[in-house]
Design a protein around this motif. Structure first.
Motif, PDB file in Angstrom:
ATOM      1  N   CYS A   3       0.714  -1.260   0.029  1.00 20.28           N
ATOM      2  CA  CYS A   3      -0.102  -0.080   0.062  1.00 20.28           C
ATOM      3  C   CYS A   3       0.981   1.153   0.037  1.00 20.28           C
ATOM      4  O   CYS A   3       1.354   1.690   1.121  1.00 20.28           O
ATOM      5  CB  CYS A   3      -1.206   0.062   1.024  1.00 20.28           C
ATOM      6  SG  CYS A   3      -1.874  -1.375   1.259  1.00 20.28           S
ATOM      7  N   PRO A   4       1.000   1.781  -0.959  1.00 20.85           N
ATOM      8  CA  PRO A   4       2.154   3.074  -1.166  1.00 20.85           C
ATOM      9  C   PRO A   4       1.301   3.962  -0.663  1.00 20.85           C
ATOM     10  O   PRO A   4       0.318   4.373  -0.608  1.00 20.85           O
ATOM     11  CB  PRO A   4       2.157   3.119  -2.769  1.00 20.85           C
ATOM     12  CG  PRO A   4       1.184   2.697  -3.408  1.00 20.85           C
ATOM     13  CD  PRO A   4       0.576   1.411  -2.478  1.00 20.85           C
ATOM     14  N   CYS A   5       2.266   5.067  -0.097  1.00 25.69           N
ATOM     15  CA  CYS A   5       2.004   6.397   0.385  1.00 25.69           C
ATOM     16  C   CYS A   5       2.139   7.424  -0.790  1.00 25.69           C
ATOM     17  O   CYS A   5       2.867   7.332  -1.630  1.00 25.69           O
ATOM     18  CB  CYS A   5       2.684   6.675   1.633  1.00 25.69           C
ATOM     19  SG  CYS A   5       2.592   5.513   3.110  1.00 25.69           S
ATOM     20  N   ALA A   6       1.647   8.868  -0.534  1.00 26.23           N
ATOM     21  CA  ALA A   6       1.807   9.800  -1.472  1.00 26.23           C
ATOM     22  C   ALA A   6       3.325   9.959  -1.437  1.00 26.23           C
ATOM     23  O   ALA A   6       3.775  10.395  -2.735  1.00 26.23           O
ATOM     24  CB  ALA A   6       1.035  10.949  -1.116  1.00 26.23           C
ATOM     25  N   ALA A   7       4.059   9.981  -0.424  1.00 24.35           N
ATOM     26  CA  ALA A   7       5.322  10.163  -0.490  1.00 24.35           C
ATOM     27  C   ALA A   7       6.098   9.225   0.285  1.00 24.35           C
ATOM     28  O   ALA A   7       5.432   8.807   1.538  1.00 24.35           O
ATOM     29  CB  ALA A   7       5.810  11.705   0.134  1.00 24.35           C
ATOM     30  N   LYS A   8       6.892   8.412  -0.089  1.00 21.00           N
ATOM     31  CA  LYS A   8       7.429   7.305   0.521  1.00 21.00           C
ATOM     32  C   LYS A   8       7.892   7.506   2.007  1.00 21.00           C
ATOM     33  O   LYS A   8       7.348   6.944   2.895  1.00 21.00           O
ATOM     34  CB  LYS A   8       8.762   6.514  -0.193  1.00 21.00           C
ATOM     35  CG  LYS A   8       9.127   5.302   0.386  1.00 21.00           C
ATOM     36  CD  LYS A   8      10.226   4.734  -0.287  1.00 21.00           C
ATOM     37  CE  LYS A   8      10.821   3.554   0.249  1.00 21.00           C
ATOM     38  NZ  LYS A   8      11.865   2.927  -0.405  1.00 21.00           N
ATOM     39  N   ASP A   9       8.791   8.605   2.237  1.00 20.22           N
ATOM     40  CA  ASP A   9       9.266   9.031   3.556  1.00 20.22           C
ATOM     41  C   ASP A   9       9.037  10.506   3.690  1.00 20.22           C
ATOM     42  O   ASP A   9       9.396  11.147   2.674  1.00 20.22           O
ATOM     43  CB  ASP A   9      10.714   8.611   3.709  1.00 20.22           C
ATOM     44  CG  ASP A   9      10.800   7.021   4.041  1.00 20.22           C
ATOM     45  OD1 ASP A   9       9.899   6.431   4.588  1.00 20.22           O
ATOM     46  OD2 ASP A   9      11.891   6.469   3.242  1.00 20.22           O
ATOM     47  N   ILE A  10       8.604  11.052   4.817  1.00 18.31           N
ATOM     48  CA  ILE A  10       8.829  12.675   4.767  1.00 18.31           C
ATOM     49  C   ILE A  10      10.120  12.824   5.735  1.00 18.31           C
ATOM     50  O   ILE A  10      10.116  12.186   6.824  1.00 18.31           O
ATOM     51  CB  ILE A  10       7.487  13.063   5.651  1.00 18.31           C
ATOM     52  CG1 ILE A  10       6.031  12.656   4.725  1.00 18.31           C
ATOM     53  CG2 ILE A  10       7.542  14.519   5.821  1.00 18.31           C
ATOM     54  CD1 ILE A  10       5.092  12.916   5.316  1.00 18.31           C
ATOM     55  N   THR A  11      10.837  13.904   5.470  1.00 16.13           N
ATOM     56  CA  THR A  11      11.866  14.405   6.114  1.00 16.13           C
ATOM     57  C   THR A  11      11.845  15.906   6.755  1.00 16.13           C
ATOM     58  O   THR A  11      11.211  16.234   5.868  1.00 16.13           O
ATOM     59  CB  THR A  11      13.154  14.093   5.336  1.00 16.13           C
ATOM     60  OG1 THR A  11      13.145  14.716   4.271  1.00 16.13           O
ATOM     61  CG2 THR A  11      13.315  12.666   5.255  1.00 16.13           C
ATOM     62  N   GLU A  12      12.401  16.144   7.646  1.00  9.84           N
ATOM     63  CA  GLU A  12      12.502  17.597   8.200  1.00  9.84           C
ATOM     64  C   GLU A  12      13.954  17.682   8.703  1.00  9.84           C
ATOM     65  O   GLU A  12      14.378  17.032   9.249  1.00  9.84           O
ATOM     66  CB  GLU A  12      11.422  17.899   9.343  1.00  9.84           C
ATOM     67  CG  GLU A  12      11.399  19.141   9.966  1.00  9.84           C
ATOM     68  CD  GLU A  12      10.761  19.090  11.258  1.00  9.84           C
ATOM     69  OE1 GLU A  12       9.589  19.559  10.925  1.00  9.84           O
ATOM     70  OE2 GLU A  12      11.056  18.803  12.193  1.00  9.84           O
TER      71      GLU A  12
END
Length: 312
Positions: free
Chosen positions: A158-167
């Motif tokens: 189940c893919p996400c809109a962005a694979k990972d979110i970084t800050e």
């Protein structure tokens, strides 16, 4: 011929596991958290070696992780015992398949099935993207600090809109620790007199901090009052400060604890009356909790103040 059949069975088992792991499940019927949460793949514990040669008669212990926790808690077991080696047994073995598996023919090859799936058939993809909590910070190698939120459902197809979110931030992620109030330590017996809170000097590149301790809250005067230096008689009479301590409120225990930072009589100072003695108390940022660690104890703290005691 039997060798070729054995190879075909292995391919069938592999394809079954592959399809169960990576075929995208349907979208969940309800919005928000799916019923029962989102479980990850079943993974074998230990060596993965089957203790029997055929019939699904061997056993493997497997575990799975609730990948949506704590956002969407899971229901069900995180451990199971399953069969292994699903090629049908040959004579003189007394039975072809072990319970609960039954003989079946798949692609003209006799096996024992149905082969357990690595992803539950009830799995579904959440209507809204599920990301993990923020990870702790780590250095990005360029004088900055970075943290990440992972896509929780990618491992079950189940893919996400962005694979990972970084800050990324340019300053140390630990804010300056708060000053400790008297009311925070009610009921705690602490030594000496409360002094004041000297502001932390934060090194944003190393993510460390230093507090420079003085004998009293007179550091802005010229000359300032320091450890181990007799104070002028005009200031509450002549006073000889023996040392100072740091009082911290620990993050986990929530207790106020005092630690000696500087002791003039304890051999930590070679000259009893130096012209400008000082003592640095050091801290290191806990990149997971964003709390300061008092290096002397290795414990996270919420707040601190400086205290002191005198010889007379």
């Amino acid at each position: 011929m039997e060798f070729l059949q054995y190879i075909l069975v292995l391919l069938l088992v592999f394809c079954s596991f592959f399809n169960g792991s990576f075929a995208q499940p349907p979208t969940c019927a309800q919005a928000g958290c799916p019923t029962g949460g989102v479980w990850g793949e079943w993974k074998t514990i230990g060596s993965g070696q089957c203790d029997m040669e055929c019939g699904g008669c061997g056993t493997l212990v497997q575990t799975r992780e609730c990948i949506s926790d704590p956002i969407c808690p899971c229901t069900g077991s995180s451990n199971r015992t399953t069969g292994c080696n699903f090629n049908a047994c040959k004579y003189p073995t007394q039975k072809v398949c072990c319970n609960p598996y039954v003989p079946m023919v798949v692609n003209k090859v006799q096996i024992c099935g149905p082969i357990p799936k690595t992803i539950d058939s009830s799995a579904c993809c959440p209507q809204s993207t599920l990301y993990s909590e923020w990870s702790g910070y780590s250095s990005n190698g360029n004088k900055g600090w970075v943290r990440t939120r992972r896509c929780l459902t990618a491992s079950i197809g189940c893919p996400c809109a962005a694979k990972d979110i970084t800050e990324t931030v340019d300053v140390c992620p630990c804010p300056a620790a708060a000053g400790l109030a008297d009311s925070d330590c009610e009921g705690t017996s602490l030594p000496g007199n409360k002094g004041y809170v000297q502001t932390m000097a934060i090194d944003n590149e190393a993510c460390t901090a230093t507090v420079m301790f003085y004998a009293a809250n007179q550091a802005t005067q010229t000359p300032p009052f320091y450890f181990c230096k007799p104070m002028a008689s005009g200031y509450q009479g002549a006073m000889n400060f023996q040392g100072a301590y740091i009082t911290v409120k620990e993050s986990v225990s929530k207790k106020c604890v005092a630690h000696t930072a500087f002791d003039c009589e304890g051999g930590k100072n070679t000259d009893k009356y130096p012209s400008a003695p000082r003592q640095d108390v050091t801290f290191t940022c806990n990149l997971q909790t964003k709390k300061w660690i008092l290096d002397f104890t290795g414990n996270d703290i919420d707040s601190y103040y400086q205290g002191n005691w005198t010889l007379n």
